[in-house]
Design an enzyme around this catalytic site. Structure first.
Site, PDB file in Angstrom:
ATOM      1  N   LEU A 134      36.052  76.471  16.900  1.00  0.00           N
ATOM      2  CA  LEU A 134      36.084  76.880  15.334  1.00  0.00           C
ATOM      3  C   LEU A 134      36.988  75.885  14.669  1.00  0.00           C
ATOM      4  O   LEU A 134      37.893  75.584  15.021  1.00  0.00           O
ATOM      5  CB  LEU A 134      36.545  78.212  15.269  1.00  0.00           C
ATOM      6  N   ASP A 135      36.138  75.299  13.559  1.00  0.00           N
ATOM      7  CA  ASP A 135      37.042  74.305  12.873  1.00  0.00           C
ATOM      8  C   ASP A 135      38.243  75.188  12.526  1.00  0.00           C
ATOM      9  O   ASP A 135      38.343  76.391  12.233  1.00  0.00           O
ATOM     10  CB  ASP A 135      36.105  74.080  11.310  1.00  0.00           C
ATOM     11  N   PRO A 136      39.179  74.344  11.751  1.00  0.00           N
ATOM     12  CA  PRO A 136      40.418  74.866  11.379  1.00  0.00           C
ATOM     13  C   PRO A 136      40.627  76.198  10.421  1.00  0.00           C
ATOM     14  O   PRO A 136      41.286  76.952  10.533  1.00  0.00           O
ATOM     15  CB  PRO A 136      41.410  73.825  10.898  1.00  0.00           C
TER      16      PRO A 136
END
Length: 302
Positions: free
Chosen positions: A45-47
């Site tokens: 997952l992206d930050p």
């Protein structure tokens, strides 16, 4: 987790409710530090994206390829850069259901080659001005940020993703998820003599392979497979439905996951007890010696 509460964890799956901010690798590293076991994650997952992050513990990391291929579900907030009628927004969003072309965004870590991904379902949940909230269930590897850009272009007003939460990964949902704080508290309780909260959080590997077709082995064939042998029909007790080359879960008669294999023949050609190879192991989780050996070496004739 077995034995003393402080005994190291050998294998399992834990579903973390990832908060916005840290990277998936950082979350997996925090789980590693809390539990004292090697970790890997199934589906980055992206930050700034929150939600379901599957963290594999110990030997469970060997099934990462299977977990990465899980279908995903997201709740997304899209911001349009111009006005558009609600009925047109709904029609355009719905039109993205099915097979779509995508190119990974520039910020992604993969090659920006054109690819085809499948949107299994997409639904507008709410519209407020230029903000559109929608739910999407999609094939692994679908870029929701890119999907938002394409929806905006199709509406002729442009658009961008402003918030995203993963609500489902394969068979794991928000009801299975725990925060890092909850995990840390459960580990502290285990170290103080109460392992039950931590036991409830760590799911068996069997949960992660429940969606795969399976082959059930005779007890006498388990140890040979753990040592790298291919599975022959003589060691098969029963099997599900699968095609040649498909990934299958290799199970014991008592329902334990030995590992994953690749089917060498289709299931309709698999006859339990007959000669011929049925599957070859690709990721073995069970330790050799867990089951007694079902074969013996013949003495060499002098």
């Amino acid at each position: 987790m077995t034995g003393d509460p402080k005994t190291s964890i050998q294998s399992g799956i834990i579903i973390i409710d990832k908060p916005p901010g840290p990277t998936s690798h950082e979350v997996a590293a925090w789980v590693r530090d809390i539990l004292g076991v090697s970790t890997g994650q199934g589906g980055t997952l992206d930050p700034m994206v929150s939600g379901i992050l599957i963290v594999m513990l110990g030997k469970a990391a060997k099934i990462a390829e299977h977990l990465l291929a899980h279908d995903k579900e997201y709740i997304c907030l899209l911001k349009l850069h111009g006005e558009a009628p609600e009925d047109e927004i709904r029609n355009v969003v719905n039109s993205f259901c099915g097979r779509i072309y995508q190119r990974p965004p520039r910020r992604s870590a993969v090659k920006r080659a054109l690819r085809i991904r499948t949107i299994h379902a997409i639904e507008v949940l709410d519209i407020e001005g230029r903000l559109v909230l929608f739910r999407v269930r999609c094939e692994a590897g679908t870029y929701i940020r890119t999907l938002c850009v394409h929806i905006g272009l199709a509406l002729g007003v442009r658009g961008q993703m402003v918030e995203l939460r993963r609500t489902l990964s394969g068979g794991f949902g928000e009801s299975d998820a725990h925060t890092l704080h909850e995990l840390a508290d459960a580990k502290a309780a285990a170290d103080e003599g109460d392992p039950e909260p931590l036991k409830q959080m760590i799911l068996p590997v069997e949960r992660a392979v429940a969606d795969l077709p399976s082959i059930t082995l005779r007890d006498t064939a388990v140890d040979a497979l753990c040592r790298g042998a291919q599975l022959a029909g003589a060691g098969v007790l029963s099997c599900g439905t699968f095609t040649k080359g498909e990934t299958v879960a290799l199970m014991t008669a008592s329902g334990e996951c030995i590992g994953l294999g690749t089917a060498r023949i289709p299931s309709d050609k698999c006859v339990p007890g007959k000669k011929g190879f049925v599957a070859r192991p690709k990721a073995v989780l069970m330790e050799p010696g867990t089951y007694p050996s079902g074969w013996t070496k013949k003495s060499r004739v002098k």
